[in-house]
Design a protein around this motif. Structure first.
Motif, short mmCIF file in Angstrom:
data_model
loop_
_atom_site.label_atom_id
_atom_site.label_comp_id
_atom_site.label_asym_id
_atom_site.label_seq_id
_atom_site.Cartn_x
_atom_site.Cartn_y
_atom_site.Cartn_z
N LEU A 169 -7.56 8.57 25.70
CA LEU A 169 -6.13 8.26 25.64
C LEU A 169 -5.68 7.38 26.79
O LEU A 169 -4.89 6.46 26.62
N LYS A 170 -6.18 7.69 27.99
CA LYS A 170 -5.72 6.96 29.18
C LYS A 170 -6.35 5.57 29.29
O LYS A 170 -5.73 4.66 29.81
N GLY A 171 -7.56 5.41 28.81
CA GLY A 171 -8.24 4.11 28.95
C GLY A 171 -8.75 3.91 30.36
O GLY A 171 -9.94 3.99 30.63
N LEU A 172 -7.80 3.67 31.26
CA LEU A 172 -8.12 3.42 32.67
C LEU A 172 -7.61 4.62 33.48
O LEU A 172 -6.57 5.18 33.17
N ALA A 173 -8.34 5.01 34.54
CA ALA A 173 -7.88 6.11 35.39
C ALA A 173 -6.65 5.66 36.20
O ALA A 173 -6.44 4.47 36.40
N ASP A 174 -5.87 6.62 36.68
CA ASP A 174 -4.63 6.29 37.41
C ASP A 174 -4.89 5.44 38.65
O ASP A 174 -4.05 4.66 39.07
N LEU A 205 -10.77 7.91 17.00
CA LEU A 205 -10.95 8.74 18.19
C LEU A 205 -9.63 8.87 18.94
O LEU A 205 -9.28 9.93 19.45
N LEU A 206 -8.90 7.77 18.97
CA LEU A 206 -7.65 7.75 19.73
C LEU A 206 -6.56 8.59 19.06
O LEU A 206 -5.89 9.39 19.72
N THR A 207 -6.40 8.45 17.76
CA THR A 207 -5.35 9.24 17.10
C THR A 207 -5.74 10.73 17.09
O THR A 207 -4.87 11.59 17.22
N THR A 208 -7.03 11.01 16.98
CA THR A 208 -7.47 12.42 17.08
C THR A 208 -7.19 12.96 18.49
O THR A 208 -6.71 14.08 18.65
N SER A 209 -7.47 12.13 19.50
CA SER A 209 -7.21 12.53 20.89
C SER A 209 -5.73 12.79 21.10
O SER A 209 -5.34 13.74 21.80
N ALA A 210 -4.89 11.95 20.51
CA ALA A 210 -3.44 12.13 20.66
C ALA A 210 -3.01 13.47 20.07
O ALA A 210 -2.27 14.23 20.69
N LYS A 211 -3.53 13.76 18.90
CA LYS A 211 -3.20 15.04 18.25
C LYS A 211 -3.65 16.22 19.11
O LYS A 211 -2.90 17.17 19.33
N LYS A 212 -4.87 16.14 19.59
CA LYS A 212 -5.43 17.24 20.40
C LYS A 212 -4.62 17.49 21.66
O LYS A 212 -4.56 18.59 22.15
N ASN A 213 -4.06 16.42 22.21
CA ASN A 213 -3.33 16.55 23.48
C ASN A 213 -1.82 16.59 23.28
O ASN A 213 -1.06 16.40 24.23
N HIS A 214 -1.40 16.82 22.05
CA HIS A 214 0.02 16.96 21.72
C HIS A 214 0.86 15.78 22.18
O HIS A 214 1.96 15.94 22.68
N VAL A 215 0.29 14.58 22.05
CA VAL A 215 1.04 13.37 22.40
C VAL A 215 1.98 13.05 21.25
O VAL A 215 1.55 12.98 20.09
N THR A 216 3.26 12.87 21.57
CA THR A 216 4.21 12.55 20.50
C THR A 216 4.63 11.09 20.54
O THR A 216 5.20 10.56 19.60
#
Ligand code: PLP
Length: 497
Positions: free
Chosen positions: A22-27, A122-133
């Motif tokens: 989800l993040k792509g790059l670290a902070d 992978l990204l949309t599954t990751s969003a779902k798993k992490n409750h990203v709205t």
């Protein structure tokens, strides 16, 4: 066991695979790396009879440990289906003594499809798993192939938008046409007045802009990356190295455990890094030959231990490798520094400030898996011509760079190790350069008229990716200067400042 990911520049923060995707790059601006490289847990003798999809599951489950079996298999099925024009997904072709691993049978006929057809899932599954709205905004710089492959993957995927920047004049006619005709209401394409490195560093700056991040959040958006720095792209690329080795074994081209050399036409260092990970997982690979075109920063790096991007940027016939800052090299630097995040951050700081850095002698010793090589424009054209004349096989310019480097290495060292050359694009994607390498008479012909000519001389069918763009409507006409990328993004997202 749960495999976590940490940044190459600061190892205190650890995230799950889905968070890293989800993040792509670290902070801190670093790249995510797995805490360790897992070992293949299925023996080659069993892998040799597996399909591409089965192999993909076996490899990816080791890295994406927070995905359920059902989630991962769902992503794999959606990605590696009938968008590919062959059931094998990544076929091996033997030409002379060389095995070509053809990675261009996906929707956009370049190897980027191998990873970008699965990344949206992978990204949309990751969003779902992490409750990203929030809606995910994919921001991508492209040297030609990534942009199209990313848009093909993300077009009309709910909850996502994608914005692609490409260098005006720095991509082939087919590549540009493919991008500006892209369908999908969530897609945007911008030609920037600059080269690929400008586009890439511009995108990186946008990712690091905290104010912009807040602004986006207010409007219900968050950025993510489809560039090869995303771990969700890197890991799917490990799969085809495992698969290729297993298929060589299945077809009795090698004996169990026999080591092979792998030559990879390299730009951003993602594809070859995946081969390095495959080697670390246990695939019997001897040397990794890193093939560059005349932008040979990587060759010089392997020869001298100094990475120096302060040089002229050359536009070549293999534009997807016209790169002076190979982002994924940071992951190798981290690995050869003995996972020293402080050292990695320091070197990357040098790169940003002075455009160069030098690794330590100890780090250089740990580079022995790699050999650098490069091909000039002339050598690239020659190997296309000679291979065609001797065997009838037509390869694209990127593949030709690798084929040359592979041959030169073999000749120089009298090396008889079996060789795998990674073939990253269909010749239909780089028609002008490919056809003029074969015969000068094609020089004056329109690039799109060369489609039929290539079909005639090679006998390989015209890919759907080519026929569909011929008369397609142009949907994207935006252009901007390098310093206008931020405003352009805000404008596309209809965010007022
Ligand atoms: C992207 C690309 C490359 C370079 O791959 P990296 O992973 O960036 O090193 C080589 N060939 C083609 C056709 C490409 O599209």
């Amino acid at each position: 066991m749960n495999l976590l990911y940490k940044s190459t520049r600061n190892t205190s923060q650890k995230v799950t695979a889905s968070e890293a995707i989800l993040k792509g790059l670290a902070d801190d601006g670093g790249l995510f790396v797995p805490e360790f490289i897992p070992q293949l847990d299925v023996p080659m003798d069993e892998l040799k009879d597996k399909t591409y999809q089965e192999t993909a599951y076996i490899v990816m489950k080791q890295f994406f440990t927070d995905f359920t079996e059902e989630e991962l298999k769902h992503c794999i099925e959606r990605a590696y289906g009938d968008k590919f024009d062959t059931k094998e997904i990544a076929p091996l072709v033997k030409i002379g003594d060389t095995y070509y691993l053809e990675l261009f049978h996906g929707a956009t006929i370049a190897f980027k499809d191998m990873a970008l057809s699965i990344l949206p899932h992978l990204l949309t599954t990751s969003a779902k798993k992490n409750h990203v709205t929030k809606d995910i905004v994919i921001l991508t710089a492209t040297s030609g192939d990534t942009g199209k492959a990313a848009m093909a993957g993300f077009a009309d995927v709910p909850g996502t938008k994608i914005i692609v920047f490409y260098p005006k004049g720095g991509v082939s006619a087919v590549q540009e046409r493919q991008m500006i005709t892209q369908k999908g209401n969530n897609t945007a394409v911008v030609a920037i007045h600059g080269n690929f490195d400008h586009a890439q560093s511009g995108v990186k700056t946008l990712f690091e802009d905290q104010k912009l991040k807040e602004k986006l959040a207010q409007f219900g958006y968050q950025f993510s990356s489809a560039n090869s720095i995303n771990i969700g792209r890197l890991i799917p690329q490990v799969v085809y190295y495992v698969y290729a080795y297993a298929k060589l074994l299945q077809h009795e081209q090698i004996t169990p455990g026999e080591k092979i050399n792998v030559t990879v036409p390299t730009g951003n260092f993602g594809n070859i890094l995946a081969a390095y990970y495959a080697k670390q997982m246990g695939v019997p690979i001897d040397k990794l030959l890193c093939a560059s075109n005349q932008n040979k920063v990587l060759y010089d790096f392997f020869e001298t231990g100094t990475y120096d991007k302060n040089r002229e940027f050359i536009l070549t016939s293999s534009p997807s490798m016209d790169i002076l800052v190979s982002s994924n090299l940071e992951r190798l630097i981290y690995s050869i520094s003995n996972e020293d995040a402080k050292k990695t951050a320091e070197l990357m700081g040098d790169l940003k400030q002075c455009g160069s850095y030098e690794i330590t002698p100890e780090m250089r010793e740990r580079l022995s898996d790699f050999v650098g090589g490069y091909a000039t424009e002339k050598e690239t054209a020659e190997i296309i011509e000679n291979t065609y004349k001797n065997t009838g096989y037509v390869m694209d310019t990127h593949t030709a760079v690798a084929a040359h480097v592979c041959r030169a290495y073999k000749d120089k060292w009298d090396n008889y190790t079996k060789e795998l050359v990674v073939s990253t694009a269909s010749p239909y994607k780089f028609l002008k350069s490919v056809m003029t390498a074969i015969d000068d008479k094609y020089q004056t012909m329109d690039e799109f008229d060369l489609v039929e000519e290539l079909n005639k001389i090679s006998g390989t069918p015209i890919p759907n990716a080519i026929s569909e763009i011929k008369n397609a409507e142009i949907r994207h006409r935006r252009e901007c200067n390098v310093d206008q990328m931020k405003e352009t993004v805000l404008d596309i997202l209809e965010i007022e400042v």
